[in-house]
Write an enzyme that holds these catalytic residues in place. Sequence first.
Site, PDB file in Angstrom:
ATOM      1  N   LYS A   1       0.837  -1.213   0.000  1.00 47.53           N
ATOM      2  CA  LYS A   1       0.000   0.000   0.000  1.00 47.53           C
ATOM      3  C   LYS A   1       0.867   1.257   0.000  1.00 47.53           C
ATOM      4  O   LYS A   1       0.566   2.220  -0.685  1.00 47.53           O
ATOM      5  CB  LYS A   1      -0.841   0.100   1.288  1.00 47.53           C
TER       6      LYS A   1
ATOM      7  N   ARG B   1      -9.793   0.930   8.640  1.00 47.53           N
ATOM      8  CA  ARG B   1      -9.371  -0.462   8.745  1.00 47.53           C
ATOM      9  C   ARG B   1     -10.429  -1.340   9.375  1.00 47.53           C
ATOM     10  O   ARG B   1     -10.210  -2.535   9.548  1.00 47.53           O
ATOM     11  CB  ARG B   1      -8.154  -0.511   9.641  1.00 47.53           C
TER      12      ARG B   1
ATOM     13  N   ARG C   1      12.197  -5.768   4.618  1.00 46.04           N
ATOM     14  CA  ARG C   1      12.003  -4.328   4.777  1.00 46.04           C
ATOM     15  C   ARG C   1      12.745  -3.890   6.037  1.00 46.04           C
ATOM     16  O   ARG C   1      12.420  -4.328   7.136  1.00 46.04           O
ATOM     17  CB  ARG C   1      10.500  -4.038   4.915  1.00 46.04           C
TER      18      ARG C   1
ATOM     19  N   ARG D   1      11.602  -3.380  11.360  1.00 43.52           N
ATOM     20  CA  ARG D   1      10.676  -2.706  12.285  1.00 43.52           C
ATOM     21  C   ARG D   1      10.142  -3.719  13.291  1.00 43.52           C
ATOM     22  O   ARG D   1       9.827  -4.851  12.893  1.00 43.52           O
ATOM     23  CB  ARG D   1       9.513  -2.147  11.461  1.00 43.52           C
TER      24      ARG D   1
ATOM     25  N   ARG E   1      -0.928  -9.153  13.250  1.00 45.13           N
ATOM     26  CA  ARG E   1      -1.535  -8.127  12.387  1.00 45.13           C
ATOM     27  C   ARG E   1      -2.435  -8.781  11.330  1.00 45.13           C
ATOM     28  O   ARG E   1      -3.464  -8.224  10.947  1.00 45.13           O
ATOM     29  CB  ARG E   1      -0.443  -7.256  11.740  1.00 45.13           C
TER      30      ARG E   1
HETATM   31  P1  AMP Z   1       0.750   0.223   9.293  1.00 50.19           P
HETATM   32  O1  AMP Z   1       2.072   0.904   9.159  1.00 50.19           O
HETATM   33  O2  AMP Z   1      -0.306   0.792   8.408  1.00 50.19           O
HETATM   34  O3  AMP Z   1       0.854  -1.274   9.165  1.00 50.19           O
HETATM   35  O4  AMP Z   1       0.242   0.513  10.802  1.00 50.19           O
HETATM   36  C1  AMP Z   1       1.031   0.147  11.912  1.00 50.19           C
HETATM   37  C2  AMP Z   1       0.153   0.054  13.162  1.00 50.19           C
HETATM   38  O5  AMP Z   1      -0.494   1.327  13.397  1.00 50.19           O
HETATM   39  C3  AMP Z   1      -0.994  -0.952  13.071  1.00 50.19           C
HETATM   40  O6  AMP Z   1      -0.571  -2.270  13.386  1.00 50.19           O
HETATM   41  C4  AMP Z   1      -1.966  -0.388  14.108  1.00 50.19           C
HETATM   42  O7  AMP Z   1      -1.543  -0.685  15.429  1.00 50.19           O
HETATM   43  C5  AMP Z   1      -1.818   1.129  13.909  1.00 50.19           C
HETATM   44  N1  AMP Z   1      -2.792   1.648  12.911  1.00 50.19           N
HETATM   45  C6  AMP Z   1      -2.528   2.225  11.702  1.00 50.19           C
HETATM   46  N2  AMP Z   1      -3.661   2.598  11.077  1.00 50.19           N
HETATM   47  C7  AMP Z   1      -4.676   2.238  11.898  1.00 50.19           C
HETATM   48  C8  AMP Z   1      -6.098   2.324  11.811  1.00 50.19           C
HETATM   49  N3  AMP Z   1      -6.722   2.834  10.740  1.00 50.19           N
HETATM   50  N4  AMP Z   1      -6.828   1.845  12.858  1.00 50.19           N
HETATM   51  C9  AMP Z   1      -6.236   1.327  13.949  1.00 50.19           C
HETATM   52  N5  AMP Z   1      -4.905   1.186  14.096  1.00 50.19           N
HETATM   53  C10 AMP Z   1      -4.115   1.652  13.082  1.00 50.19           C
END
Ligand code: AMP
Length: 226
Positions: A13, A88, A127, A160, A171
């Site tokens: 994404k 999400r 990554r 990370r 996740r």
């Molecule tokens: P990402 O980098 O998009 O994978 O997001 C990393 C972490 O941020 C996720 O595992 C969630 O803990 C939090 N997060 C990001 N976007 C959201 C969202 N829309 N709703 C809830 N938690 C989020």
Amino acid sequence: MIIVLVGAPGAGKGTHGKRIAAKRHLPHVSSGDLLREAVGSGTPLGRQAERYMKAGVLVPDKIMLLWVEKLLDMPEYEAGIVLDGFPRTVPQAEGLDEILAKRDLGVDRALFFDIEEAAAVRRLAKRVSCTNCGLVYNLDAKPPETPGECDRCGGTLDVRADDREATVHARFVEFRGSTKPMIEYYRSQGKLIRIDTTGSIAEVGKRVTAAIDLLDGLEPPESAAG
Ligand code: AMP
């Protein structure tokens, strides 16, 4: 135009979202990046979000909806936005619709980057990011000049914390439980475009370009680009 990007971790994404945003001349906003920044600088949002992020679970909808409402009030997003990683969950998607409806707007398209868990685990292990400045590398596609060292600031590179296999699994569990139903929400509204993410970045990029071209006429998107 309001585009939302949906996908499990590692689906691409971020990589493709930035290209879509550049092509449509729209700002790209990643909820995960903004939350990580908030955690890093210890803002009230960051303090609220930190423990959820560390566990690889979603930050509660209420916190995220307050965040997005404030975000969409900013003048730089008036002309549109590519929202990467938000919404999400179904409540987030419904909440976003309410917030947008107050402004006579709505989500135009949801691009779903579809990936299998095993493929995502393999990708995320490649990554790495700088523990100092946050710059992201891919050990195959965009390796650093000196292994283990950031080209920009010389900081140490590492995977990370939430990209390690156990947390990626958590996740994915969240994705299947909370995000998959939201995909149906957009599909039932005829707004979903599925992108097949198998293959190289260039191959996926071609499918993404085809999907973006579909946005021009805003035809019904059911002829998914993958
Ligand atoms: P990402 O980098 O998009 O994978 O997001 C990393 C972490 O941020 C996720 O595992 C969630 O803990 C939090 N997060 C990001 N976007 C959201 C969202 N829309 N709703 C809830 N938690 C989020």
